[in-house]
Design a protein around this motif. Structure first.
Motif, PDB file in Angstrom:
ATOM      1  N   SER A 388       0.811  -1.224   0.000  1.00 29.01           N
ATOM      2  CA  SER A 388       0.000   0.000   0.000  1.00 29.01           C
ATOM      3  C   SER A 388       0.842   1.271   0.000  1.00 29.01           C
ATOM      4  N   VAL A 389       2.157   1.118   0.046  1.00 24.85           N
ATOM      5  CA  VAL A 389       3.044   2.287   0.113  1.00 24.85           C
ATOM      6  C   VAL A 389       2.993   3.075  -1.199  1.00 24.85           C
ATOM      7  N   THR A 390       2.897   4.385  -1.075  1.00 22.92           N
ATOM      8  CA  THR A 390       2.877   5.273  -2.238  1.00 22.92           C
ATOM      9  C   THR A 390       4.218   5.976  -2.377  1.00 22.92           C
ATOM     10  N   VAL A 391       4.394   6.676  -3.488  1.00 24.22           N
ATOM     11  CA  VAL A 391       5.612   7.450  -3.710  1.00 24.22           C
ATOM     12  C   VAL A 391       5.781   8.480  -2.599  1.00 24.22           C
ATOM     13  N   GLU A 392       4.676   9.144  -2.229  1.00 20.02           N
ATOM     14  CA  GLU A 392       4.743  10.153  -1.161  1.00 20.02           C
ATOM     15  C   GLU A 392       5.150   9.515   0.166  1.00 20.02           C
ATOM     16  N   ASP A 393       4.562   8.351   0.483  1.00 22.48           N
ATOM     17  CA  ASP A 393       4.940   7.652   1.720  1.00 22.48           C
ATOM     18  C   ASP A 393       6.437   7.391   1.750  1.00 22.48           C
ATOM     19  N   TRP A 394       6.938   6.893   0.636  1.00 21.76           N
ATOM     20  CA  TRP A 394       8.352   6.516   0.575  1.00 21.76           C
ATOM     21  C   TRP A 394       9.267   7.734   0.657  1.00 21.76           C
ATOM     22  N   ASP A 395       8.964   8.746  -0.147  1.00 26.01           N
ATOM     23  CA  ASP A 395       9.857   9.905  -0.236  1.00 26.01           C
ATOM     24  C   ASP A 395       9.842  10.774   1.017  1.00 26.01           C
ATOM     25  N   THR A 396       8.683  10.905   1.662  1.00 27.94           N
ATOM     26  CA  THR A 396       8.573  11.844   2.792  1.00 27.94           C
ATOM     27  C   THR A 396       8.815  11.215   4.154  1.00 27.94           C
ATOM     28  N   ALA A 397       8.629   9.897   4.265  1.00 27.29           N
ATOM     29  CA  ALA A 397       8.743   9.282   5.590  1.00 27.29           C
ATOM     30  C   ALA A 397       9.736   8.128   5.654  1.00 27.29           C
ATOM     31  N   ILE A 398       9.600   7.188   4.746  1.00 26.48           N
ATOM     32  CA  ILE A 398      10.390   5.953   4.878  1.00 26.48           C
ATOM     33  C   ILE A 398      11.829   6.144   4.417  1.00 26.48           C
ATOM     34  N   LEU A 399      12.031   6.682   3.240  1.00 26.93           N
ATOM     35  CA  LEU A 399      13.383   6.849   2.699  1.00 26.93           C
ATOM     36  C   LEU A 399      14.266   7.726   3.579  1.00 26.93           C
ATOM     37  N   PRO A 400      13.803   8.913   4.028  1.00 24.79           N
ATOM     38  CA  PRO A 400      14.665   9.741   4.884  1.00 24.79           C
ATOM     39  C   PRO A 400      15.117   9.008   6.144  1.00 24.79           C
ATOM     40  N   THR A 401      14.253   8.189   6.712  1.00 21.28           N
ATOM     41  CA  THR A 401      14.621   7.446   7.911  1.00 21.28           C
ATOM     42  C   THR A 401      15.663   6.383   7.599  1.00 21.28           C
ATOM     43  N   LEU A 402      15.480   5.676   6.498  1.00 23.27           N
ATOM     44  CA  LEU A 402      16.444   4.639   6.107  1.00 23.27           C
ATOM     45  C   LEU A 402      17.818   5.223   5.838  1.00 23.27           C
ATOM     46  N   MET A 403      17.850   6.375   5.192  1.00 22.21           N
ATOM     47  CA  MET A 403      19.132   7.000   4.839  1.00 22.21           C
ATOM     48  C   MET A 403      19.772   7.675   6.038  1.00 22.21           C
ATOM     49  N   HIS A 404      18.951   8.041   7.034  1.00 20.05           N
ATOM     50  CA  HIS A 404      19.487   8.719   8.209  1.00 20.05           C
ATOM     51  C   HIS A 404      20.202   7.730   9.123  1.00 20.05           C
ATOM     52  N   VAL A 405      19.674   6.501   9.189  1.00 20.12           N
ATOM     53  CA  VAL A 405      20.269   5.488  10.072  1.00 20.12           C
ATOM     54  C   VAL A 405      21.575   5.006   9.454  1.00 20.12           C
ATOM     55  N   SER A 406      22.618   5.007  10.242  1.00 20.66           N
ATOM     56  CA  SER A 406      23.925   4.599   9.728  1.00 20.66           C
ATOM     57  C   SER A 406      23.987   3.084   9.539  1.00 20.66           C
TER      58      SER A 406
END
Length: 406
Positions: A388-406
């Motif tokens: 159910s994940v959308t482009v907005e979900d990924w770009d605004t919430a999920i991706l930034p968190t994944l890239m922030h975690v070392s």
């Protein structure tokens, strides 16, 4: 001396003779070298747990199969929810021998002659004749010995020794990908998933197999399960009535008959594979995998939706990971500098529990983390699935968190 397969075999008389001798379940199992679970006997019936590879995801109750030993032909039936395994003594013998039902569920032609000859040998006290090429090496037998430590292997359909299995290579040619031509249930299933376009269905070898088609998956939305090289290992189907069946099951309070969402072809060793490998390797780049990790999800729709968003993912087709799957994931992750696995299971109770097991299993082998959780983003994704994940979900919430975690 005339060949036995050219002679007449009085099947009815042989069945009655076998029934009269008693202990028919044990005798058939011994004849085919099949290990039986505990039997529960009454004067007219024998009950036992289901021993057949009928797509079940867990053990059944110890009385799932009923065999009426005093009826003509010894009628049997499995009462596991959604299971259609049933028949007479000859059908039971075929299942014991092949761990699968005959084509179209009917014993006829060569199959009938084979089992009739076996019945004759059984009653006469002779061992079964070997039928070369009738059993696929890719099928998991009910007699897979607990002493046999050799790894389970799935063989591509094109390489199977079983002619019927090879005939399934082009099953996708029967798929319907136009919602206008699907059944109402199939059309509703696809419309709820906007990512499931005809082009994507073709790419992932999936589609609706109409009810008038041949095979046990007819009436299901069917997916191909390829190996890393793109060779189809098996086909599996989504139960299009699962949601309604599951609600009825919840209301019934019967914990022993939970319906299954997916139906796998008998004998496929699901725990040895990762779904979506060809598409994953075709889409993923080393830089992307270093940033977001190897996204691991539960089901095929999760993989397909994320793929349409440009996100490579793999699925376990379950809500837990097996040791074999964990080994494969760790090998891939450890081959990438800074590589790791990002577990992204469904955000429900089962998914959360499965994610914990999966993280613990992977942590023994490689770096691993959760891609999201029920509390992630202030609970924004609670109850959601990756499909159910959308482009907005990924770009605004999920991706930034994944890239922030070392």
């Amino acid at each position: 001396m005339a060949h036995r397969n050219r002679g007449y075999i009085d099947v009815d008389s042989l069945q009655q003779e076998l029934i009269a001798d008693g202990d028919i379940v044990e005798r058939i199992a011994s004849f085919y070298n099949v290990s039986l679970p505990e039997l529960h006997k009454t004067q007219n019936e024998t009950r036992l747990a289901c021993i057949f590879a009928c797509g079940k995801e867990q053990e059944t109750g110890d009385r799932a199969i009923s065999i009426k030993i005093k009826q003509d032909g010894a009628v049997f039936r499995c009462f596991q929810y959604g299971c259609t395994v049933r028949g007479n003594l000859l059908n039971l013998m075929y299942l014991m021998k092949h761990n699968s039902e005959p084509a179209d569920g009917k014993l006829k032609g060569r199959d009938f002659k084979e089992i009739a000859a076996d019945l004759q040998a059984l009653v006469a006290g002779r061992p079964p004749e070997k039928n070369v090429g009738t059993v696929s090496t890719s099928q998991s037998s009910t007699t897979e010995s607990m002493n046999d430590k050799s790894p389970l292997i799935n063989i591509p359909l094109k390489d199977s020794e079983n002619e019927r299995a090879r005939e399934l290579i082009n099953l996708n040619e029967q798929f319907i990908t136009d919602v206008a031509e699907m059944s109402p249930q199939a059309a509703a299933y696809v419309r709820k998933r906007p990512f499931m376009t005809p082009e994507i269905m073709k790419k992932f070898h999936c589609g609706y197999l109409p009810s008038n088609a041949k095979g046990l998956l007819r009436g299901h939305f069917v997916y191909g399960y390829p190996d890393a090289d793109g060779n189809v290992l098996t086909w599996f189907g989504r139960n299009l009535n699962y949601e309604d069946q599951h609600k009825k099951w919840q209301r019934s309070g019967d914990s022993s008959k939970e319906p299954h969402k997916f139906k796998f072809v008998k004998g496929f060793h699901r725990g040895q594979e990762l779904y979506g490998e060809p598409q994953f390797h075709g889409l993923a780049t080393p830089e992307q995998l270093q940033q977001i990790g190897i996204i691991l999800v539960e089901g095929p729709n999760d993989v397909i939706n994320l793929h349409t968003l440009g996100i490579p993912a793999l699925a376990v087709c379950s809500n837990t990971v097996t040791e074999s799957q964990a080994d494969k994931l760790a090998t891939l992750a450890n081959s990438i500098p800074g590589g790791h696995v990002s577990v992204m299971f469904d955000l429900d109770r089962e998914g959360e529990n499965g994610a914990k097991q999966t993280v613990m299993e992977l942590a023994k082998r490689c770096r691993v983390r959760l891609a999201w959780s029920i509390d992630f983003a202030d609970g924004r994704f609670k109850g959601r699935q990756p499909e159910s994940v959308t482009v907005e979900d990924w770009d605004t919430a999920i991706l930034p968190t994944l890239m922030h975690v070392s």
